[in-house]
Design a protein around this motif. Structure first.
Motif, PDB file in Angstrom:
ATOM      1  N   HIS A 381      29.122-143.188  -5.431  1.00 19.27           N
ATOM      2  CA  HIS A 381      29.857-142.073  -4.850  1.00 19.27           C
ATOM      3  C   HIS A 381      28.944-141.277  -3.960  1.00 19.27           C
ATOM      4  N   VAL A 382      29.567-140.624  -3.036  1.00 22.17           N
ATOM      5  CA  VAL A 382      28.787-139.826  -2.116  1.00 22.17           C
ATOM      6  C   VAL A 382      29.259-138.389  -2.195  1.00 22.17           C
ATOM      7  N   GLY A 383      28.329-137.490  -2.336  1.00 25.29           N
ATOM      8  CA  GLY A 383      28.692-136.086  -2.475  1.00 25.29           C
ATOM      9  C   GLY A 383      28.760-135.357  -1.159  1.00 25.29           C
ATOM     10  N   GLY A 384      27.897-135.688  -0.243  1.00 22.38           N
ATOM     11  CA  GLY A 384      27.911-135.002   1.027  1.00 22.38           C
ATOM     12  C   GLY A 384      26.515-134.787   1.543  1.00 22.38           C
ATOM     13  N   VAL A 385      26.455-134.184   2.711  1.00 27.24           N
ATOM     14  CA  VAL A 385      25.158-133.984   3.335  1.00 27.24           C
ATOM     15  C   VAL A 385      24.437-132.816   2.676  1.00 27.24           C
ATOM     16  N   VAL A 386      23.185-133.024   2.404  1.00 25.07           N
ATOM     17  CA  VAL A 386      22.364-131.905   1.940  1.00 25.07           C
ATOM     18  C   VAL A 386      21.207-131.760   2.914  1.00 25.07           C
ATOM     19  N   SER A 387      20.880-130.544   3.224  1.00 22.24           N
ATOM     20  CA  SER A 387      19.748-130.374   4.111  1.00 22.24           C
ATOM     21  C   SER A 387      19.046-129.073   3.798  1.00 22.24           C
ATOM     22  N   ALA A 388      17.801-129.022   4.173  1.00 23.75           N
ATOM     23  CA  ALA A 388      17.034-127.809   3.936  1.00 23.75           C
ATOM     24  C   ALA A 388      16.072-127.626   5.083  1.00 23.75           C
ATOM     25  N   ARG A 389      15.871-126.409   5.435  1.00 28.27           N
ATOM     26  CA  ARG A 389      14.910-126.128   6.500  1.00 28.27           C
ATOM     27  C   ARG A 389      14.006-124.998   6.072  1.00 28.27           C
ATOM     28  N   SER A 390      12.868-124.993   6.638  1.00 28.22           N
ATOM     29  CA  SER A 390      11.969-123.909   6.315  1.00 28.22           C
ATOM     30  C   SER A 390      11.085-123.617   7.518  1.00 28.22           C
ATOM     31  N   SER A 451      15.761-138.151   5.377  1.00 25.70           N
ATOM     32  CA  SER A 451      14.737-138.132   6.419  1.00 25.70           C
ATOM     33  C   SER A 451      14.151-136.735   6.540  1.00 25.70           C
ATOM     34  N   GLU A 452      12.957-136.692   7.103  1.00 27.96           N
ATOM     35  CA  GLU A 452      12.270-135.418   7.272  1.00 27.96           C
ATOM     36  C   GLU A 452      11.809-135.297   8.710  1.00 27.96           C
ATOM     37  N   SER A 453      11.812-134.087   9.217  1.00 29.17           N
ATOM     38  CA  SER A 453      11.337-133.914  10.587  1.00 29.17           C
ATOM     39  C   SER A 453      10.773-132.519  10.780  1.00 29.17           C
ATOM     40  N   THR A 454      10.078-132.355  11.874  1.00 30.19           N
ATOM     41  CA  THR A 454       9.528-131.029  12.176  1.00 30.19           C
ATOM     42  C   THR A 454       9.786-130.695  13.627  1.00 30.19           C
ATOM     43  N   LEU A 463      10.275-127.056   9.331  1.00 30.12           N
ATOM     44  CA  LEU A 463      10.331-128.307   8.591  1.00 30.12           C
ATOM     45  C   LEU A 463      11.773-128.525   8.185  1.00 30.12           C
ATOM     46  N   SER A 464      12.269-129.693   8.421  1.00 29.69           N
ATOM     47  CA  SER A 464      13.644-129.977   8.032  1.00 29.69           C
ATOM     48  C   SER A 464      13.712-131.259   7.237  1.00 29.69           C
ATOM     49  N   ALA A 465      14.637-131.278   6.309  1.00 24.46           N
ATOM     50  CA  ALA A 465      14.893-132.506   5.578  1.00 24.46           C
ATOM     51  C   ALA A 465      16.387-132.593   5.399  1.00 24.46           C
TER      52      ALA A 465
END
Lengths: 1105, 371
Positions: A381-390, A451-454, A463-465
């Motif tokens: 199952h898929v819950g949805g997009v999760v993302s975090a930035r700082s 994935s992670e990016s800056t 910083l984002s993931a």
């Protein structure tokens, strides 16, 4: 001491002239590995020297073998002065360290100089003799295979998936060292190139060690990135999924059944966690292929927190915007605001506490998977997009190291200013924690498509993931190839180790229900993983439109590829949300604060745009979502790309409803109704275009326990308080919920405008940013990978809206140009369209796109049954070809329009072309045939738009007497010889071909600089040459490994800087991919062509590329 | 707001034939865009002028980058060979991945030339001086100066390369420049003319096309050069066989010996009688025509007279015949018998030279005999 590296320098060719007097060169070669250097003899006075050197042997640690590149320098011998360097070749010998990859590197490699570009080629032979090292404490990780591909590589099967691996290495950037002031640009560039080679090698080795620790033998989805932080250093970081892979032998893998339960996992129980465990039973996968399941929806709810750390030495401003997922419900304006005002430290701190108390939370213990496609049955199952930035400040990083858990090897010089990697580690740890908690909130234990990016501007760094929260099957190994998973209880899949209770519960249910439930594999992944009564965000749930048993959300956003077994209606398309916001110039902390304040709004807007565009296309799910945020001095750019599809399991999206807030004004009403009409028309048109005709749903389903979803949801664009009494307008789009847009504020008008001005893809084109396009299977072998870069200068001070428009136009125009460029490949699909935006300096916007255009046969599906007639068809085609060619020649002779080559004749052939695609078995014949057709296509092309109309007009301008055309008459051609070219594609496969061997990872970093920009054709000329050179070098290295293609190719970095006043420019490019050997399916001499595979077996010879 | 940088690079280099032709024709980017717009490509592809401009600039840049490879086509082609035969001794060409048929097209079109242009420079020294005059040629022919320069440089480049090479001219050109057969022959003609500096610009020669000259050049190369008689000789096709030219002087006997001349005439007239409408004119002109042809032969040993070879042919033979309204059938008939009868003459010994000479003369005259 377990390694012997051997290198032999054979010859050089087309060296540049180094001695003006003789117009020749006295070349010799230095071969360096580590600290050992060998030299060849000088080969005097030749541009094509034949050194034929002895074998140079280096006896080295395998640790060094992994870290160091073999460095080959070609020099011009000078008796009286210093020898001049011609150029260098760096050879990554990693592919030779793995028994299953390449065995020798042999071939012509371009000699590269950072100032002059490619200067001739050198032929080398490189081999490695490796002795086994069984030392447990070894520092090397030879033999671990690396793949950029974000799915299980085609000729392997996953015995076991171990989990997330990550690592980062930090060093000082040579470009910012004091010595850089006195050394030449060339020396500086070379120092940088070499350093990055070393760092990548080290990073790869360390990751490999972690994999070995976990018991794996490969890293899949290896994603390595550079952060050029300027003064504060250079960070190389990588993530990947550790796996145990096994080469597929011809026999089918025996399926073994194992007790489904994983070892009792040691670990944290969070109070909320168990409660969140959904009552949704998990289904064990029926033995159907790939049942990856994803679903996500999106809620605008943002958890925003700004944390001021208590530590004095460190300042970190970390607004985190988590994109939970959920329904499209629009009631979120309030919560959003509330969250914004909140300065929650609590969340983070709690997390800190919990993490420190729980033993399992160590780096590497994240249930993250950078994979985007999964083995059958893996994804439930898929819950949805999760993302975090700082947002972080880079100039305050000299804080003491947080621990000494890592051994860090300083490279080249001892630098006290260079950061310890721990600081960065801590940053990423925070983010990953956040992601994990978001996933938990969605009732999921794992994050896939991670994935992670800056993005860095001066000293501020975002910083984002992001990833997709998901529930992974514990039983997928039953029928899938991942069968031995649970045997190794020592290393349970970290998924299970993290969410103990819940997982067990799930597994219990799946164990009990697994065999009773027959869930269609095409919809299972859409079913919500969270508890419907305790939804973490407002969402509208309905019963699944496929199985009618489980709840599904109304919209699903994910970062993964569309699971192959998903039930999709119609075709998909690329959807982009683009946003540009101005910000005040600021320094340091102030700047970071400004940025962190802007971020949540930016994300919210992007989400709104995505949602609107999705509805406008009549679709209900997004795959491959990638949100990129770039910071500049005076603006922020946000670009979200995804592939929209209509998932059959999800409810049909409602239309978009426009509502005005001040209905008194008649002209205003009119305006609105006009707008509404336009929108409705567009939706209808799009549905037709993407062939979205969902089967009519039988009204209402077995008594739903949840209250009827509200018939309308509203999206508020304004910050003003909501007014619920929007007029209940009649919706032309059925009884489904409509999306209401209030356009009393200018934002919305602008948005709607943006929606409507999205340029429709021209006929014959499709586009997506995922691996494949739903609804298209019958690819031909014609592929064309390309990179396009544009830099746009904004020379006026603009408002955010103006900027928005410009940015949006920039992207649209770029797409339009691509369509135009690739028009000869129609019908085709641009796959894996990967946009990267950057703000190289103030007032400049840079957009880079890498993608692959793949042709497909339109008619094939229709003609699938007509195999019997194919022979005659071929005949007809060939006849037709000849006839046509004749016509064409006539045409060439007489520049006047030729009635014989009328479009009608062409179109006839055109229709045969597709028919021909069935005829592949006669490979040689088909080859010839198809290459003909290729030519024909080209010719036809020119005729259609060229000769008939243009030639005549050209003639007026310049008399082109028959001489010219006469000379073109000759039939001489090189056709017939099939030329081995190196194909490149960002996808993990090559249509119509089978990958038989992975030769190793290609990871190359180049710097190019010029001090004669104008002479090299300006910035465009400079970059054009450089990109072409990078391609050439990648191709040459792949060929030297014995490969004929690069898959999963990506250009991860393209940093371009210019100074036109000084006539200078510099560019850094980092590319990666997997070198492979493929064979055409026709050449595979497949015993029987199954009816199905006939679709993939298309024109094998047609090398459109 | 402006686009500062705009590039598109494909793994396989994408090239549009139409744009390539516009580039070769020396159009500026803007002119090329105009032509393309008129060509209707926009409507077909739903493109805008902006897109077209971007595409055209991009293509032009690609062509410019390719141009240096096109100067040494063997390099360009071996870019592919490289992929198959690592030993192929060639280089810079890894840069572009171009399918072979495309490469052939690129080379062929790059080396294609306008007949009207080549007529202007045919037989001229391929020197800087000539290059300076190209703007006049450009105005006269209506071909852009840029295109003229390209064509001129092509001639010069081919000339330079094959000038010093041994072996058959056409084959050398074909191998070094990968040109199709016909184009290689044309280049051979151009090189041959430039080397021998044949006069082609005189007003009397204006009616002749480049193809006429190319045909004649082919005849000369195949029959009158050293390579024509002996392939092993390490001489070249570019120069006429000096020994042969020397021997040609011996033919003078045909006109200096009065008996021989009369005998020749009577033989020819006997053979021709009743077979043509212009018999009387033939009979009346025989001595003149014969003198003309033999004198041309005798003078060829002088380089200066070689240059006037074509003008001499026109003045001494073609013009008289034309004023007497001979048809080309008549000319053919006359020359056939004229050549053959000489062999029957008792005292005439130079049969081999005569055949070698007259064979070429006959086919040249026949080719040149038109309005």
């Amino acid at each position: 001491m377990p390694g012997k590296l051997k290198a032999k320098i054979v010859a050089g060719r087309h060296l540049p002239i180094m001695d003006r007097a003789s117009d020749l060169t006295d070349a010799f070669v230095e071969v360096k590995f580590g600290n050992t250097t060998f030299k060849t003899d000088v080969y005097p006075k030749s541009l094509n020297p034949q050194w034929n050197s002895e074998w140079f042997k280096f006896e080295v640690d395998d640790e060094d073998l992994q870290d160091e590149p073999l460095q080959i320098t070609v020099l011009d011998h000078d008796t009286y002065s210093a020898n001049d360097a011609i150029g260098k070749v760096y050879i990554d010998i990693d592919p030779l360290l793995c028994s299953e990859a390449a065995t020798v590197i042999s071939g012509w490699l371009p000699i590269y100089d950072t100032i002059h570009g490619i200067r001739g080629e050198i032929n080398v032979l490189v081999k490695v003799d490796l002795f086994n090292d069984l030392n447990r404490f070894r520092q090397s990780s030879c033999g671990v295979k690396f793949f950029c591909t974000t799915s299980i590589p085609r000729c392997y099967r996953a015995v076991m998936v171990h989990g997330f691996v990550e690592e980062l290495v930090v060093n000082e950037d040579p470009e910012y060292q004091w010595i850089d002031r006195i050394r030449t640009p060339r020396a500086s560039n070379e120092a940088r190139q070499r350093l990055i080679f070393l760092m990548s090698g080290e990073l790869q080795r360390k990751i490999g060690l972690k994999v070995l620790e976990m018991g794996g033998n490969a890293v899949v989805g290896y994603l390595q990135c550079f952060d050029l932080e300027g003064e504060s250093g250079l960070v190389v970081r990588a993530i990947g999924t550790a796996c145990t892979l096994e080469k597929i032998s011809s026999t089918l893998p025996a399926t073994a059944t194992h007790p489904s339960n994983s070892s009792p996992s040691k670990d944290m129980k969070e109070p909320g966690f168990g409660e969140e465990a959904p009552g949704v039973p998990l289904s064990s996968g029926p033995p159907t292929p790939l049942r990856a399941q994803t679903f996500s929806s999106f809620s605008p709810s943002k958890s925003y927190s700004r944390q001021s750390s208590s530590s004095d030495t460190e300042l970190s401003l970390t607004p985190k915007t988590g994109m939970g997922s959920g329904g499209s419900a629009g009631k979120e304006a309030g919560p959003l605001k509330a969250l914004l005002r909140q300065q929650t430290q609590s969340a983070l701190e709690q997390r800190r506490v919990s993490s420190s108390s729980e033993a399992f939370v160590r780096t590497g213990e994240y249930p993250f998977f950078p994979l985007t496609a999964f083995p059958p049955g893996f994804l439930l199952h898929v819950g949805g997009v999760v993302s975090a930035r700082s947002v972080k400040l880079l100039d305050r990083i000299h804080n003491p190291a947080l621990g000494n858990t890592r051994s860090y090897k300083l490279l080249d010089w001892n630098s006290f200013t260079a950061d310890e990697p721990e600081t960065r580690d801590a940053w990423w740890e925070e983010i990953r924690q956040e992601i994990k908690s978001h996933a938990k909130a969605l009732g999921c234990q794992a994050v896939v498509g991670y994935s992670e990016s800056t993005s860095i501007c001066e000293e501020v760094c975002i910083l984002s993931a992001s990833g997709t929260a998901a529930i992974l099957s514990s039983r997928f190994m039953q029928d899938g190839p991942l069968d031995t998973e649970h045997r190794l209880s020592r290393q349970p899949l970290c998924v299970f180790s993290t969410g103990s209770e819940r997982v067990e519960g799930d597994m219990g249910s799946s164990a009990s229900l697994g065999f009773e439930e027959v869930v269609s594999p095409g919809c299972g992944f859409c079913h919500i993983p969270y508890d419907e009564l305790n939804i973490p965000f407002p969402a509208q749930l309905t019963y699944c439109y496929c199985c009618r048993r489980y709840k599904v959300p109304d919209v699903l956003f994910t970062t993964i590829d569309l699971p192959t077994e998903a039930n999709v209606t119609g075709k998909g398309c690329l959807i982009q949300a683009r946003l540009c916001r101005t910000k005040k110039k600021a320094q340091g902390e102030g700047n970071a604060t400004v940025i962190s304040n802007l971020l949540p709004f930016l994300e919210y807007e992007l989400h709104t745009q995505l949602m609107n565009k999705l509805k406008l296309r009549g679709m209900n799910a997004l795959f491959g979502l990638r949100i990129q945020i770039s910071i500049g001095e005076t603006m922020l750019l946000g670009l979200a790309s995804a592939t929209g599809v209509y998932l059959t399991a999800l409810p049909s999206p409602g239309g978009i409803q426009i509502a005005g807030k001040t209905p008194s004004d008649i002209t205003y009403e009119q305006h609105i109704s006009n707008m509404q009409k336009k929108i409705n028309d567009t939706i209808a048109k799009n549905k037709e275009l993407y062939e979205i005709n969902p089967p009519e749903v039988v009204e209402e389903i077995i008594g739903s326990p949840i209250p009827e979803p509200r018939q309308r949801s509203r999206l508020f664009r304004s910050q003003s308080e909501s007014s619920d009494e929007v007029s209940e307008l009649d919706l032309s789009h059925g009884k489904k919920d409509a999306f209401v847009l209030e356009i009393d504020d200018t934002d919305a008008v602008e948005d709607i405008h943006a929606l409507l001005t999205d340029f429709p893809t021209p006929a014959g084109f499709y586009s997506c940013n995922t691996e494949i396009m739903p609804g298209i299977q019958n690819w031909t072998s014609a592929i064309q990978m390309f990179t396009s870069v544009r830099v746009f200068r904004l020379n006026a001070s603009l408002t955010s809206q103006g900027l928005n428009k410009i940015f949006s136009d920039l992207c649209e125009n770029l797409l339009k140009s691509l369509y135009f460029k690739l028009r000869s490949m129609v019908p085709c699909c641009l796959c894996h369209l990967n946009f990267t935006v950057a703000i190289p300096e103030d007032e400049l916007i840079q957009v880079a796109v890498t993608a692959v255009a793949m042709s497909f046969d339109k008619e094939q599906l229709l003609e699938n049954g007509k195999q019997s007639g194919e022979k005659t068809l071929i005949k007809a085609i060939t006849e037709n070809d000849e006839q046509l060619q004749f016509n064409l020649e006539l045409n060439a002779e007489t520049p006047s329009p030729n009635p014989l080559s009328s479009p009608k004749g062409l179109s006839e052939v055109g229709s045969h072309l597709s028919a021909r695609a069935l005829s592949v078995d006669y490979s040689s014949f088909a080859d010839r045939c198809s290459s003909w057709i290729e030519q024909l296509k080209l010719k036809a092309h020119t005729i259609r738009r060229g000769s008939v109309k243009t030639t005549s007009s050209m003639e007026k301008a310049s008399p082109l007497p028959e001489g010219r055309s006469r000379s073109l008459r000759s039939n001489r051609s090189y056709s017939g010889s099939s030329v081995a070219v190196v194909k490149m594609t960002p996808l993990s496969f090559i249509p119509g071909a089978k990958i038989i061997k992975y030769l190793g990872i290609i990871n190359m970093f180049f710097i190019r600089e010029t001090t004669s920009l104008r002479e090299e054709g300006g910035v465009s000329g400079f970059l054009h040459t450089f990109i072409a050179e990078v391609f050439a070098m990648v191709r040459a290295h792949v060929a030297a490994l014995g490969g004929n293609a690069v898959v999963s190719y990506s250009m991860k970095e393209c940093v371009f800087m210019e100074n036109p006043n000084k006539n200078q420019a510099q560019c850094l490019i980092n590319v990666s991919g997997d070198a492979v050997i493929f064979v055409r399916e026709s050449e595979l001499e497949s015993t029987s062509v199954q009816t199905q595979s006939a679709t993939t077996h298309t024109s094998n010879g047609a090398e459109g590329t | 707001m402006s686009v500062e940088l705009d590039v598109f690079v494909g793994n396989t280099t994408i090239m549009d034939k139409e744009v390539y032709q516009l580039w070769l024709n020396g159009y500026t980017v803007n002119d090329a865009v105009k032509v393309r717009i008129e060509g209707g490509v926009m409507e077909e592809c739903e493109a805008s002028a902006e897109v077209l401009l971007s595409d055209t600039m991009d293509q032009y840049r690609t062509f410019q980058m390719c141009e240096r490879l096109l100067h040494h086509p063997a390099k360009l082609a071996n870019q592919l060979l490289f992929q198959f035969h690592p030993q192929a001794n060639l280089a810079n060409q890894l840069l572009f991945q171009i399918p072979p048929d495309r490469q052939a097209m690129l080379i062929e079109r790059y080396y294609a030339f306008d007949d009207s242009f080549v007529r202007e420079v045919l037989g001229k020294k391929l020197s800087k001086g000539t290059k300076k005059d190209l703007d006049d040629v450009s105005t006269k022919t209506g071909i852009t100066l840029k295109s003229c320069r390209r064509q001129f440089d092509n001639f010069k480049r081919v000339f330079k390369v094959v000038e010093e090479l041994k072996g058959p001219l056409v084959e050398n050109i074909r191998q070094h420049f990968l040109l199709p057969d016909q184009l290689a022959r044309d280049y051979a003609a151009i090189v041959f003319f430039a080397n021998n500096r044949f006069e082609t610009g005189k007003k009397k020669l204006h009616y002749l096309t480049f193809q006429d000259f190319a045909f004649c050049a082919g005849q000369l190369i195949n029959n009158w050069t050293l390579g024509a008689v002996d392939n092993i000789m390490d001489d070249m096709d570019v120069d006429l066989d000096k020994e042969f030219l020397q021997e040609l002087k011996d033919l003078k006997i045909l006109i200096t010996d009065k008996d021989l001349l009369d005998q020749h005439k009577s033989l020819v007239c006997t053979a021709l009688r009743g077979k043509t409408n212009v018999f009387n004119e033939m009979e009346a002109n025989f001595k003149n025509l014969s003198r003309g042809l033999v004198n041309i032969a005798a003078k060829l040993i002088n380089a200066k007279d070689v240059r006037d070879f074509f003008i001499d042919l026109v003045e001494k033979f073609i013009e008289p015949c034309r004023s007497d309204k001979w048809t080309s059938i008549d000319v053919n008939l006359y020359l056939t018998h004229y050549t053959n009868s000489a062999h029957i003459l008792d005292t005439f010994k130079h049969h081999a030279v005569w055949t070698r000479y007259m064979g070429v003369i006959k086919s040249c005259i026949l080719r040149m005999y038109h309005d």
